[in-house]
Design an enzyme around this catalytic site. Structure first.
Site, PDB file in Angstrom:
ATOM      1  N   LYS A 225      40.587  47.890  41.804  1.00 27.11           N
ATOM      2  CA  LYS A 225      40.043  46.582  42.217  1.00 27.11           C
ATOM      3  C   LYS A 225      40.605  46.137  43.564  1.00 27.11           C
ATOM      4  O   LYS A 225      40.291  45.058  44.055  1.00 27.11           O
ATOM      5  CB  LYS A 225      40.366  45.524  41.155  1.00 27.11           C
ATOM      6  CG  LYS A 225      39.637  45.746  39.825  1.00 27.11           C
ATOM      7  CD  LYS A 225      39.913  44.587  38.900  1.00 27.11           C
ATOM      8  CE  LYS A 225      39.648  44.903  37.448  1.00 27.11           C
ATOM      9  NZ  LYS A 225      38.239  44.964  37.083  1.00 27.11           N
TER      10      LYS A 225
ATOM     11  N   GLN B 176      42.897  40.416  38.848  1.00 25.01           N
ATOM     12  CA  GLN B 176      41.979  39.743  39.772  1.00 25.01           C
ATOM     13  C   GLN B 176      42.702  38.970  40.872  1.00 25.01           C
ATOM     14  O   GLN B 176      42.048  38.343  41.705  1.00 25.01           O
ATOM     15  CB  GLN B 176      41.056  38.781  38.994  1.00 25.01           C
ATOM     16  CG  GLN B 176      40.148  39.454  37.997  1.00 25.01           C
ATOM     17  CD  GLN B 176      39.043  40.303  38.639  1.00 25.01           C
ATOM     18  OE1 GLN B 176      38.799  40.232  39.838  1.00 25.01           O
ATOM     19  NE2 GLN B 176      38.391  41.108  37.835  1.00 25.01           N
TER      20      GLN B 176
ATOM     21  N   HIS C 206      40.613  38.475  29.554  1.00 28.86           N
ATOM     22  CA  HIS C 206      39.859  39.723  29.419  1.00 28.86           C
ATOM     23  C   HIS C 206      40.277  40.357  28.081  1.00 28.86           C
ATOM     24  O   HIS C 206      41.406  40.172  27.634  1.00 28.86           O
ATOM     25  CB  HIS C 206      40.240  40.632  30.585  1.00 28.86           C
ATOM     26  CG  HIS C 206      39.439  41.879  30.721  1.00 28.86           C
ATOM     27  ND1 HIS C 206      39.693  43.015  29.991  1.00 28.86           N
ATOM     28  CD2 HIS C 206      38.398  42.190  31.526  1.00 28.86           C
ATOM     29  CE1 HIS C 206      38.840  43.960  30.341  1.00 28.86           C
ATOM     30  NE2 HIS C 206      38.042  43.492  31.277  1.00 28.86           N
TER      31      HIS C 206
ATOM     32  N   CYS D 187      33.654  41.424  29.229  1.00 27.33           N
ATOM     33  CA  CYS D 187      34.837  41.713  28.394  1.00 27.33           C
ATOM     34  C   CYS D 187      35.634  40.446  28.128  1.00 27.33           C
ATOM     35  O   CYS D 187      36.878  40.462  28.155  1.00 27.33           O
ATOM     36  CB  CYS D 187      35.725  42.778  29.036  1.00 27.33           C
ATOM     37  SG  CYS D 187      34.890  44.330  29.297  1.00 27.33           S
TER      38      CYS D 187
ATOM     39  N   ASP E  26      48.506  39.052  33.745  1.00 26.93           N
ATOM     40  CA  ASP E  26      47.426  39.974  34.075  1.00 26.93           C
ATOM     41  C   ASP E  26      46.943  39.590  35.468  1.00 26.93           C
ATOM     42  O   ASP E  26      46.239  38.588  35.639  1.00 26.93           O
ATOM     43  CB  ASP E  26      46.315  39.831  33.023  1.00 26.93           C
ATOM     44  CG  ASP E  26      45.052  40.576  33.414  1.00 26.93           C
ATOM     45  OD1 ASP E  26      44.994  41.124  34.533  1.00 26.93           O
ATOM     46  OD2 ASP E  26      44.111  40.586  32.597  1.00 26.93           O
TER      47      ASP E  26
HETATM   48  N1  7TS Z   1      42.133  41.930  33.300  1.00 32.28           N
HETATM   49  C1  7TS Z   1      41.241  41.322  34.087  1.00 32.28           C
HETATM   50  C2  7TS Z   1      41.455  39.897  34.490  1.00 32.28           C
HETATM   51  C3  7TS Z   1      40.135  42.044  34.546  1.00 32.28           C
HETATM   52  O1  7TS Z   1      39.254  41.445  35.333  1.00 32.28           O
HETATM   53  C4  7TS Z   1      39.956  43.382  34.139  1.00 32.28           C
HETATM   54  C5  7TS Z   1      38.757  44.180  34.522  1.00 32.28           C
HETATM   55  C6  7TS Z   1      40.947  43.959  33.354  1.00 32.28           C
HETATM   56  C7  7TS Z   1      42.008  43.209  32.934  1.00 32.28           C
HETATM   57  C8  7TS Z   1      40.899  45.384  32.941  1.00 32.28           C
HETATM   58  O2  7TS Z   1      41.028  46.189  34.066  1.00 32.28           O
HETATM   59  P1  7TS Z   1      40.947  47.763  33.933  1.00 32.28           P
HETATM   60  O3  7TS Z   1      41.124  48.244  35.333  1.00 32.28           O
HETATM   61  O4  7TS Z   1      41.992  48.185  33.004  1.00 32.28           O
HETATM   62  O5  7TS Z   1      39.569  48.055  33.406  1.00 32.28           O
HETATM   63  N2  7TS Z   1      37.615  43.422  34.756  1.00 32.28           N
HETATM   64  C9  7TS Z   1      36.360  43.872  34.889  1.00 32.28           C
HETATM   65  C10 7TS Z   1      35.315  43.022  35.136  1.00 32.28           C
HETATM   66  O6  7TS Z   1      35.413  41.817  35.279  1.00 32.28           O
HETATM   67  N3  7TS Z   1      34.175  43.751  35.193  1.00 32.28           N
HETATM   68  O7  7TS Z   1      34.481  45.024  34.992  1.00 32.28           O
HETATM   69  C11 7TS Z   1      35.835  45.120  34.789  1.00 32.28           C
END
Ligand code: 7TS
Length: 415
Positions: free
Chosen positions: A231, A208, A128, A371, A205
């Site tokens: 999430k 997910q 990401h 992203c 990270d």
């Molecule tokens: N890393 C991964 C693997 C992610 O899927 C996401 C968000 C992030 C980092 C960033 O997370 P945040 O909470 O800081 O925004 N992924 C997604 C997605 O797949 N669609 O919208 C956000």
């Protein structure tokens, strides 16, 4: 992982806990297949946030009155709860806003003090942006080198050159546990073993993975782990960085201000102890309370059971996409190596058109680059459609997606 042994979950009972699933979209029932972007929230999490604001709201770590004490206790209890949830020592739990902030904290503080110009950080092509851009910024500031583990055509990490990549001057490898685009689950323990054998630290990270399967910091033997509350059935605005306390001790603060200090003089400031050194300003106490409630909720269902349910859904999703015709699925096609995230394109229809037509039928998917533009480049596509599942997803939801994709074929007159 003992997924095969997990009792099946009672999905209808779970769905009853999620008020938003009663919504109707364009006259149809909501079919929410965008949990990888953010999960929906169950009533106990909503109630916990509400309750906090109704009964105990106050600022933390500074007041002597009763409410301040209750709020501080709730906030610190949430830290304990999160540590238990990821099987990690509590002193390493730093509350942040989200995964993005957690990774920026590592890239900023760790790189500033513990890396030297010329050192190398290894990432992967399927990260990401939040696990790429902070490292690019750190590389610019500090004169670091970045290297990337490639992705194979079937969406797995290509680890053939791992030993070479982990050799000097590499100091850290930072990678996702599960891809948000391909669903690929990476064997983190194998990489942490190889990294540590080479004297390299590992940052994961887990945005997910933590929401969807049992994740143990001790078993994975990682040095940093980042994830987001939103999430995993928790509120937006709260996230976690777990780091080895000994590393946090050596890292400089990320943000300066209230709460993170010990003593401030006009000339010089000394810092609070870990983890408070990394929590400047008024924190999201209600978010932490809601996150703890989300941990309780997921543990009551059982993360093994959640994972097994998602494996079953993902298999159904792969089967259904196979039957629609003209669909290209990206990723491993194997539910033993893939979480509940499937990216696809249908003929040469743009993913945004797919998403718009599905929305008319109440089916919510994500369309775009997710992203992860370098991964889109790797597969030579501008965008994909992505369906992602969670504990409240049903096999009927997947069938509704299939019906919507049949509509896409009709609208675009695909033979
Ligand atoms: N890393 C991964 C693997 C992610 O899927 C996401 C968000 C992030 C980092 C960033 O997370 P945040 O909470 O800081 O925004 N992924 C997604 C997605 O797949 N669609 O919208 C956000």
């Amino acid at each position: 992982m003992s997924t095969q042994l997990a009792a099946p979950i009672d999905v209808e009972r779970i769905r009853a806990d999620f008020p938003i699933l009663q919504r109707r979209i364009n006259g149809n029932r909501l079919v929410y297949l965008d949990s990888a972007a953010t999960s929906q929230k169950p009533q106990p999490v909503l109630d916990s946030v509400d309750q906090y604001y109704h009964t105990s709201n106050a600022n933390v770590h500074r007041g002597v009155h009763t409410l301040a004490g209750e709020a501080t206790d709730a906030y610190e209890a949430a830290r304990d709860r999160v540590a238990a949830f990821i099987d990690a020592p509590r002193d390493g739990v730093v509350f942040v806003r989200n995964t993005t902030e957690a990774l920026n904290l590592v890239a900023s503080s760790f790189a500033r003090e513990l890396l030297e110009p010329g050192d190398r950080v290894v990432l992967t092509v399927m990260e990401h942006h939040s696990n790429i851009v902070p490292w690019q910024l750190a590389a610019e500031r500090k004169g670091l080198q970045l290297a990337y583990i490639d992705v194979s055509d079937d969406g797995r990490l290509d680890l053939r050159d791992l030993d070479e990549l982990l050799s000097p001057p590499t100091k850290l490898v930072s990678l996702s546990h599960q891809s948000n685009v391909l669903g690929t689950i990476t064997d983190i323990r194998a990489i942490s073993d190889a990294a540590h054998a080479a004297g390299v630290l590992i940052c994961v990270d887990a945005a997910q993975s933590v929401p969807h399967m049992p994740v143990s910091v001790r078993d994975l033997d990682v040095d940093f782990l980042a994830f987001s509350g939103h999430k995993m059935c928790g509120p937006m605005g709260i996230g976690v960085l777990w780091a080895r306390p000994a590393l946090l001790e050596r890292m400089p603060p990320f943000l300066g201000g209230g709460s993170m200090i010990n003593r401030v003089r006009l000339e010089r400031t000394t810092y609070n102890v870990v983890p408070h050194k990394f929590e400047a300003g008024t924190p999201d106490v209600a978010g932490a309370v809601g996150l703890a409630a989300a941990c309780d909720y997921l543990d009551a269902v059982g993360r093994d059971a959640v994972h097994a349910h998602e494996q079953s859904l993902t298999q159904h999703l792969l089967d259904v996409l196979d039957e629609v015709g003209g669909v290209r699925v990206f990723g491993p096609h194997d539910v033993n190596e893939q979480g509940g995230v499937v990216s696809f394109n249908i003929a040469d229809v743009h993913a945004h058109d797919v998403g718009t037509i599905l929305d008319r039928a109440g089916v919510a998917i994500r369309a775009g680059h997710h992203c992860a533009q370098p991964l889109m480049q790797r597969f030579d596509v501008p965008a994909t459609a992505r369906a992602s599942v969670y504990l409240y997803t049903t096999h009927d939801d997947i069938d509704a997606l299939a019906a919507g994709l049949a509509d896409v074929r009709r609208v675009f007159r695909l033979a």
